[in-house]
Design an enzyme around this catalytic site. Structure first.
Site, PDB file in Angstrom:
ATOM      1  CG  HIS A 144      48.468  36.433  19.856  1.00  0.00           C
ATOM      2  ND1 HIS A 144      49.606  36.155  20.025  1.00  0.00           N
ATOM      3  CD2 HIS A 144      47.818  36.211  19.132  1.00  0.00           C
ATOM      4  CE1 HIS A 144      49.308  35.413  18.686  1.00  0.00           C
ATOM      5  NE2 HIS A 144      47.858  35.709  18.518  1.00  0.00           N
TER       6      HIS A 144
ATOM      7  CE  LYS B  10      46.420  28.879  11.415  1.00  0.00           C
ATOM      8  NZ  LYS B  10      46.744  29.837  12.951  1.00  0.00           N
TER       9      LYS B  10
ATOM     10  NE  ARG C 162      45.709  39.493  12.611  1.00  0.00           N
ATOM     11  CZ  ARG C 162      46.233  38.919  12.351  1.00  0.00           C
ATOM     12  NH1 ARG C 162      47.581  38.682  13.024  1.00  0.00           N
ATOM     13  NH2 ARG C 162      45.593  37.519  12.151  1.00  0.00           N
TER      14      ARG C 162
ATOM     15  CB  SER D 122      51.719  33.740  15.147  1.00  0.00           C
ATOM     16  OG  SER D 122      51.443  34.573  16.489  1.00  0.00           O
TER      17      SER D 122
HETATM   18  O1  PNS Z   1      45.744  30.931  16.064  1.00  0.00           O
HETATM   19  P1  PNS Z   1      44.252  29.946  14.824  1.00  0.00           P
HETATM   20  O2  PNS Z   1      45.015  29.289  15.004  1.00  0.00           O
HETATM   21  O3  PNS Z   1      43.405  30.515  14.477  1.00  0.00           O
HETATM   22  O4  PNS Z   1      43.433  29.336  15.909  1.00  0.00           O
HETATM   23  C1  PNS Z   1      42.358  28.430  15.820  1.00  0.00           C
HETATM   24  C2  PNS Z   1      41.778  27.498  17.515  1.00  0.00           C
HETATM   25  C3  PNS Z   1      43.190  27.154  17.991  1.00  0.00           C
HETATM   26  C4  PNS Z   1      41.242  28.388  18.024  1.00  0.00           C
HETATM   27  C5  PNS Z   1      41.269  25.980  16.360  1.00  0.00           C
HETATM   28  O5  PNS Z   1      41.710  25.321  15.356  1.00  0.00           O
HETATM   29  C6  PNS Z   1      40.371  25.475  17.737  1.00  0.00           C
HETATM   30  O6  PNS Z   1      39.361  25.707  18.177  1.00  0.00           O
HETATM   31  N1  PNS Z   1      41.127  24.255  18.326  1.00  0.00           N
HETATM   32  C7  PNS Z   1      40.371  23.160  19.390  1.00  0.00           C
HETATM   33  C8  PNS Z   1      39.718  22.438  18.353  1.00  0.00           C
HETATM   34  C9  PNS Z   1      38.765  22.786  18.218  1.00  0.00           C
HETATM   35  O7  PNS Z   1      37.361  22.987  18.879  1.00  0.00           O
HETATM   36  N2  PNS Z   1      37.775  22.571  16.452  1.00  0.00           N
HETATM   37  C10 PNS Z   1      36.606  23.052  16.355  1.00  0.00           C
HETATM   38  C11 PNS Z   1      36.953  24.774  15.791  1.00  0.00           C
HETATM   39  S1  PNS Z   1      35.225  25.321  15.413  1.00  0.00           S
END
Ligand code: PNS
Length: 162
Positions: A17, A41, A90, A127
């Site tokens: 990150h 998650k 990645r 992670s």
């Molecule tokens: O590290 P991650 O878990 O892959 O990140 C995913 C994340 C947190 C960026 C995504 O779940 C997100 O944007 N969450 C906020 C709520 C939202 O906007 N959801 C719609 C995503 S298209």
């Protein structure tokens, strides 16, 4: 002057990150690391801890800040006037995972996502793997910035005590 938002769960922050944040900062005038909730998650670390660790890890990076985000990412981006979302790749599996989110975010407000290729030397650092290695007693120190080893150990101990 484009502000980029680098969103994720950061559960926990890894050197991968930090690598992406550094590369993003070389392209955009400001990078906001958005520590958000992924509804698919259940995080090991609470939001406050994830934010604190991300702040500590990126403290040496000028023009990079860390904020917790509740709600829709695109609303947050709009609220701060961010022009772009950045995500690290990645490999192909990451692209398959990220593509629907990039398309959904663009469909919602028109915001574009820029994918940054991370350091190949860190391409195995995720992670989820870091948590799994730690959970099974392995050493994660070389994959994560200062403070993460202790925070992960404390969260795993609390998890076992429940
Ligand atoms: O590290 P991650 O878990 O892959 O990140 C995913 C994340 C947190 C960026 C995504 O779940 C997100 O944007 N969450 C906020 C709520 C939202 O906007 N959801 C719609 C995503 S298209």
């Amino acid at each position: 002057m484009t502000t980029a938002v680098f969103p994720g769960s950061f559960d926990p922050m890894t050197w991968g990150h930090v690598d992406i944040a550094t590369r993003a900062r070389s392209m955009f005038s400001k990078v906001v690391i958005a520590v958000a909730h992924n509804s698919t998650k259940t995080p090991l670390l609470d939001l406050e801890t994830r934010v604190a660790l991300a702040k500590r890890a990126t403290q040496p990076l000028d023009g990079v800040e860390v904020v917790p985000v509740e709600g829709l990412l695109v609303d947050f981006c709009k609220g701060i006037g961010a022009g772009v979302i950045v995500k690290g790749l990645r490999g192909g599996a990451d692209y398959d995972y990220e593509r629907p989110m990039a398309l959904m975010n663009r469909s919602l407000t028109g915001i574009e996502t820029v994918f940054i290729t991370g350091d190949n030397a860190l391409s195995h650092v995720a992670s989820s793997l870091v948590r799994d290695v730690a959970r099974h007693g392995g050493s994660i120190g070389r994959y994560v910035p200062d403070g993460v080893v202790d925070a992960v150990a404390a969260a795993l101990a609390a998890e076992r005590a429940r």
